[in-house]
Write an enzyme that holds these catalytic residues in place. Structure first.
Site, PDB file in Angstrom:
ATOM      1  N   ASN A  60       0.829  -1.208   0.000  1.00  0.00           N
ATOM      2  CA  ASN A  60       0.000   0.000   0.000  1.00  0.00           C
ATOM      3  C   ASN A  60       0.860   1.253   0.000  1.00  0.00           C
ATOM      4  O   ASN A  60       0.608   2.220  -0.736  1.00  0.00           O
ATOM      5  CB  ASN A  60      -0.898   0.035   1.241  1.00  0.00           C
ATOM      6  CG  ASN A  60      -2.096  -0.885   1.155  1.00  0.00           C
ATOM      7  OD1 ASN A  60      -2.381  -1.449   0.110  1.00  0.00           O
ATOM      8  ND2 ASN A  60      -2.799  -1.038   2.260  1.00  0.00           N
ATOM      9  N   HIS A 454     -15.807   3.333 -14.567  1.00  0.00           N
ATOM     10  CA  HIS A 454     -15.653   2.576 -13.326  1.00  0.00           C
ATOM     11  C   HIS A 454     -16.938   1.837 -12.960  1.00  0.00           C
ATOM     12  O   HIS A 454     -16.967   1.065 -12.009  1.00  0.00           O
ATOM     13  CB  HIS A 454     -15.251   3.537 -12.195  1.00  0.00           C
ATOM     14  CG  HIS A 454     -14.752   2.866 -10.966  1.00  0.00           C
ATOM     15  ND1 HIS A 454     -15.418   2.923  -9.758  1.00  0.00           N
ATOM     16  CD2 HIS A 454     -13.653   2.110 -10.742  1.00  0.00           C
ATOM     17  CE1 HIS A 454     -14.750   2.248  -8.849  1.00  0.00           C
ATOM     18  NE2 HIS A 454     -13.680   1.733  -9.417  1.00  0.00           N
ATOM     19  N   ARG A 583     -13.974   2.854   4.821  1.00  0.00           N
ATOM     20  CA  ARG A 583     -12.795   2.000   5.005  1.00  0.00           C
ATOM     21  C   ARG A 583     -11.498   2.803   5.029  1.00  0.00           C
ATOM     22  O   ARG A 583     -10.634   2.589   5.859  1.00  0.00           O
ATOM     23  CB  ARG A 583     -12.714   0.965   3.880  1.00  0.00           C
ATOM     24  CG  ARG A 583     -11.567  -0.025   4.068  1.00  0.00           C
ATOM     25  CD  ARG A 583     -11.329  -0.854   2.822  1.00  0.00           C
ATOM     26  NE  ARG A 583     -10.537  -0.143   1.833  1.00  0.00           N
ATOM     27  CZ  ARG A 583     -10.736  -0.191   0.528  1.00  0.00           C
ATOM     28  NH1 ARG A 583     -11.733  -0.886   0.050  1.00  0.00           N
ATOM     29  NH2 ARG A 583      -9.961   0.477  -0.306  1.00  0.00           N
TER      30      ARG A 583
END
Length: 706
Positions: A60, A454, A583
Site C-alpha cells: 500500500n 468505473h 474503510r
C-alpha cells in the site's frame, strides 16, 4: 427584518473552516496505520495472516508514494502554494507525510523482527542470514547461487566510461564499493536484484539443509539479496569487495494522458506503462549504514533531496512477505470457507428463471461470486440470447468472464464491451483482453475522453415468448472471481424495466454519440450523482425537522468531496443521525459540537477488504437504498463514469439495512474516528461483535439449512 430562515442560516457555523476537514493524504496514512495494526493483533489473526498485513501495509505504502506523493511532489516542484480544503500547502503535506511514515516504518520493523519472526521460528519457519550459516551450508548455497542466480545478474560499472546505470521503479539494488587489486583504484558498481526470481528462496530442497531428505518439519528461507550480497566476488573477479549497500527506488508511476494524445488509446496506454519505469524518483530507501559518499552519489544521480530519502534498517520492500502465505500450514492461516450459493441451491443451473422470478441480491464473498460468472457463461451459449453488453474495469488474468464473452461473439451474438484501459496497475491485463476480444469480433470500446469507466454493469437481451427481455447484473465490485473471494461487494440481479432502460441508454452513450442525460432511476457520474445524493441528504434534514427521525447510513471506501461533506454537516446540525462506514480516506471530522455532533465514523479492517458502497436514506419510513461503484470523491463524481443503482425490492433493502446495522455494531474489527481525525479501537463492555465473522457464520448456517 431578520426572518426565522435567516436566523437559522446565521446560526450555522462556517462549514468552509479548514479546521472542520482532515487532509486527504494524512487520512490515507491513518488508514494504512489501521492495516498495520492488524499485524499486531495476535488474538484475532493466525500468525501467517499477521505477516500478510505487514505485506499489505508495505505494498500500500509503495503505491501511495508512486501515485499520491508523486502528485504532491509535482505540485511542490511547480511552486504551487494553494492550500487544500484543510489548509495545507504541498510543502507542509510532504513534511507531515514524511514524519508519519518514518514512525510507521519503525512500528512495522519492530513488529516483524521482535514479534512475528520469533513467533514464526517457534513454529518452525525461519528466515536465515547467510553470515550465520555453517560453512557446509554456505558451500551448498554458493553452488546454488552459481547455478540458478549468477547467470541472471548484470553488474553495471559507474565511472567516466560508464554512465550512471538506470534504476527502474520498485527495483531493489546493491551499491557496491570495490577496489582494483592491481591498481588499488576505488570503483563503484551497481547490481540489480532481479525481480524475475523469488525474493524468498526456500532452502529445504537444497542439499545440506533440513528437508533436502524430504523428512523435516522446519521450513527455512533466505532473502535473495542476502545470497547475492555474499557472493559478489563471482561477479567481480580480481576486485576486492569493500562493502555493498542495499537501496530501493520508487518512482512516479501515474500515467497521464492528454486528450489530444489519446487518438489511439491502446497504444498510448502501452507507452504509458513503459514510461512508469522512467518516472521521477519520489522515494529512495537505503540502509542506515550506507556511507555519506555513496548516499550523496545516489541522491545526485537519482535527482532526489533528503526529503525523499528513507533510512530503513533490515529488509527493503516487504511486499514479498506475502509469499509466506503459500506455506502449507493451514493452522497458521484463516480457516477456509465455502461461500453460500443461494441461486444455485434454489434454482439449480437455471439462472434466467431465477432472475425472472424475483430480484436477487448477493453479498460477496459470503455469497458465492459464481452466479455472476454463470450468468455470462449461460448467456454465451443460450440460443435465445441476442446480445451482451458489459463494462470491464479489473478482470485479472485467466478471466472466465472474458472467455465467456469471446465464446458469445464466436457464437454470433452481438457483444459489446467497455474496457477501461486506464485501470491503474491493471492496464497490461486489460490490453491483453481487449485485443483478444477484438480478435473474435467483440465490439470493444475504450470509454470517453477524460473519463474513466468505473461502473459495473452487464445487460443481456434475451428473446422470450416473442418478446425481448433484459437481464441485468449491477454490482459494486469488479468482474473478477479472484477478488470476489476477498472483497466485500454486492451483486444485484434484476429484470426491472425502468433500470434496464437507463442501463441501455448509458451503454448507448458510452459506445456511440448519444448525449442522453435524463436517467430516471440510475445515478450516473458525472451527470447527476452528487446532485441527487445531496438532495437526499437535504431531504433527511427536512424529515428530521418534521418528525426527528432523519437517518443516513453511508458505506464507502472514501469520503473526500467537500460539497457532500458540507451537506452532511448541515444535516447533522438539523438533527439527522448519520452513520458513516468509511474503510479508507475520510476528510470529514465527526463529533464536533454544533457541527458534526450527530455524525459517527467507523472503519472496519479485517480478513476481507471492505469494498461495497451502500447509501441508505430513511426517508420518513419509506427508505431509499443505492448501491454501486461510486465513492464520494471528486474524481468519482466528476471524472469517472460511475453508477449508483436503486434497490426496489423491500426484502433486498431490509437485507442491506441489516448488514449495515451489523457493521455499525462491530466492536472488534471496527475503528472509530475521533473529532481530531485520528482513530482508536472501540472500547465496549458489550459482548464482542465481529461483523465479518458473523457474516461468515450466517453464510455457513444458510448452507446447512437448505
Amino acid at each position: 427584518m431578520l426572518t426565522a430562515e435567516n436566523e437559522t442560516k446565521a446560526a450555522l457555523p462556517d462549514f468552509f473552516d479548514p479546521g472542520y476537514y482532515i487532509n486527504r493524504e494524512l487520512s490515507w496514512i491513518y488508514f494504512n496505520q489501521r492495516v498495520l495494526e492488524e499485524s499486531l493483533r495476535s488474538e484475532l489473526h493466525p500468525l501467517l495472516e499477521r505477516v500478510k498485513f505487514i505485506s499489505i501495509f508495505s505494498s500500500n505504502l509503495d503505491e501511495y508514494f508512486m501515485i499520491r506523493v508523486a502528485g504532491i511532489e509535482d505540485q511542490y516542484d511547480a511552486g504551487v502554494q494553494e492550500r487544500t480544503v484543510d489548509g495545507y500547502t504541498p510543502a507542509e503535506q510532504l513534511e507531515k507525510i514524511r514524519r508519519m511514515v518514518i514512525h510507521q516504518l519503525k512500528l512495522r520493523n519492530d513488529c516483524l523482527y521482535n514479534d512475528l519472526m520469533p513467533a514464526m521460528q517457534r513454529e518452525g519457519i525461519e528466515i536465515l542470514r547467510f553470515s550465520e550459516l555453517p560453512n557446509t551450508q554456505k558451500k551448498s548455497l554458493r553452488a546454488y547461487f552459481h547455478r540458478e542466480i549468477f547467470p541472471v545478474l548484470t553488474p553495471l560499472a559507474f565511472d567516466t566510461g560508464h554512465p550512471f546505470p538506470f534504476m527502474s521503479n520498485l527495483s531493489l539494488n546493491l551499491a557496491i564499493e570495490l577496489e582494483d587489486e592491481s591498481t588499488l583504484a576505488r570503483k563503484f558498481a551497481r547490481v540489480k536484484v532481479p525481480s524475475i526470481l523469488p525474493r524468498l528462496i526456500p532452502l529445504n530442497n537444497i542439499e545440506g539443509f533440513p528437508g533436502s531428505d524430504h523428512n523435516c518439519s522446519v521450513l527455512q528461507f533466505i532473502w535473495l539479496e542476502d545470497l547475492i550480497e555474499n557472493n559478489l566476488g563471482e561477479l567481480f573477479p580480481q576486485m576486492r569487495i569493500i562493502k555493498s549497500h542495499l537501496f530501493r527506488v520508487i518512482r512516479n508511476a501515474d500515467i497521464e494522458i492528454e486528450e489530444d494524445e489519446a487518438g489511439d488509446l491502446l497504444e498510448t496506454i502501452e507507452q504509458g506503462i513503459l514510461s512508469r519505469r522512467y518516472g521521477k524518483v519520489v522515494r529512495l530507501d537505503i540502509t542506515p549504514d550506507m556511507p555519506l559518499g555513496i548516499r550523496k552519489l545516489l541522491m545526485k544521480n537519482l535527482g532526489v533531496t533528503q526529503r525523499n530519502v528513507y533510512e530503513i534498517d533490515g529488509v527493503l520492500g516487504m511486499g514479498a512477505l506475502l509469499d509466506l502465505l503459500k506455506i502449507d500450514r493451514p493452522e497458521l492461516k484463516d480457516d477456509p470457507f465455502v461461500p453460500h450459493n443461494p441461486i444455485e441451491e434454489e434454482y439449480g443451473q437455471n439462472i434466467f428463471r431465477a432472475i425472472s422470478t424475483k430480484d436477487h441480491l448477493l453479498y460477496h464473498p459470503y455469497d458465492s461470486f459464481q452466479p455472476v460468472v454463470d450468468l455470462i457463461t449461460k448467456a454465451a451459449t443460450d440460443p435465445d440470447v441476442l446480445s451482451i453488453k458489459q463494462t470491464l474495469y479489473r478482470v485479472g488474468s485467466n478471466s472466465p468472464v472474458v472467455k465467456a464473452l469471446m465464446r458469445a461473439a464466436e457464437a454470433g451474438k452481438q457483444v459489446a464491451v467497455l474496457v477501461e484501459l486506464k485501470a491503474r496497475f491493471d492496464e497490461e491485463n486489460n490490453i491483453v483482453w481487449a485485443r483478444a476480444l477484438e480478435d473474435v469480433g467483440v465490439h470493444v470500446c475504450y470509454g470517453l475522453p477524460g473519463l474513466k469507466i468505473h461502473a459495473k454493469l452487464t445487460m443481456i437481451v434475451r428473446r422470450e415468448q416473442q418478446k425481448l427481455k433484459h437481464y441485468l447484473h449491477l454490482g459494486t465490485g469488479n468482474y473478477n472471481p479472484a477478488t470476489g473471494k476477498i472483497y466485500t461487494d454486492y451483486s444485484l440481479f434484476t429484470t426491472n424495466e425502468a433500470l434496464a432502460n437507463d442501463v441501455a441508454e448509458l451503454f448507448n452513450a458510452l459506445t456511440g454519440y448519444s448525449k442522453h442525460t435524463g436517467y430516471l432511476k440510475l445515478l450516473v457520474s458525472p451527470i447527476n450523482t452528487r446532485k441527487r445524493v445531496i438532495e437526499m441528504i437535504e431531504r433527511e434534514s427536512a424529515w428530521s425537522q418534521k418528525s426527528e427521525n432523519g437517518r443516513i447510513i453511508m458505506k464507502m471506501n472514501a469520503l473526500v468531496d467537500a460539497k457532500t461533506i458540507r451537506a452532511l454537516y448541515k444535516a447533522s446540525c438539523k438533527g439527522v443521525k448519520i452513520e458513516l462506514i468509511v474503510r479508507g480516506v475520510c476528510c470529514l471530522k465527526p463529533g464536533i459540537p454544533d457541527v458534526s455532533a450527530n455524525i459517527r465514523v467507523i472503519s472496519v479492517i479485517g480478513r476481507f477488504l471492505e469494498h461495497s458502497r451502500a447509501y441508505y436514506f430513511h426517508n420518513g419510513g419509506d427508505p431509499e437504498l443505492y448501491l454501486g461503484s461510486a465513492d464520494i470523491m471528486p474524481r468519482n463524481l466528476d471524472e469517472r463514469i460511475e453508477t449508483l443503482f436503486p434497490v426496489f425490492d423491500n426484502t433486498c433493502i431490509s437485507r442491506v439495512k441489516s448488514d449495515l446495522d451489523l457493521i455499525i455494531s462491530d466492536n472488534v474489527k471496527a475503528w472509530i474516528m475521533n473529532p481530531e481525525g485520528t482513530y482508536s479501537m472501540i472500547e465496549s463492555e458489550a459482548p464482542p461483535i465481529n461483523s465479518q465473522a458473523l457474516f461468515l457464520s450466517r453464510s455457513s448456517r444458510n448452507k446447512t439449512s437448505i
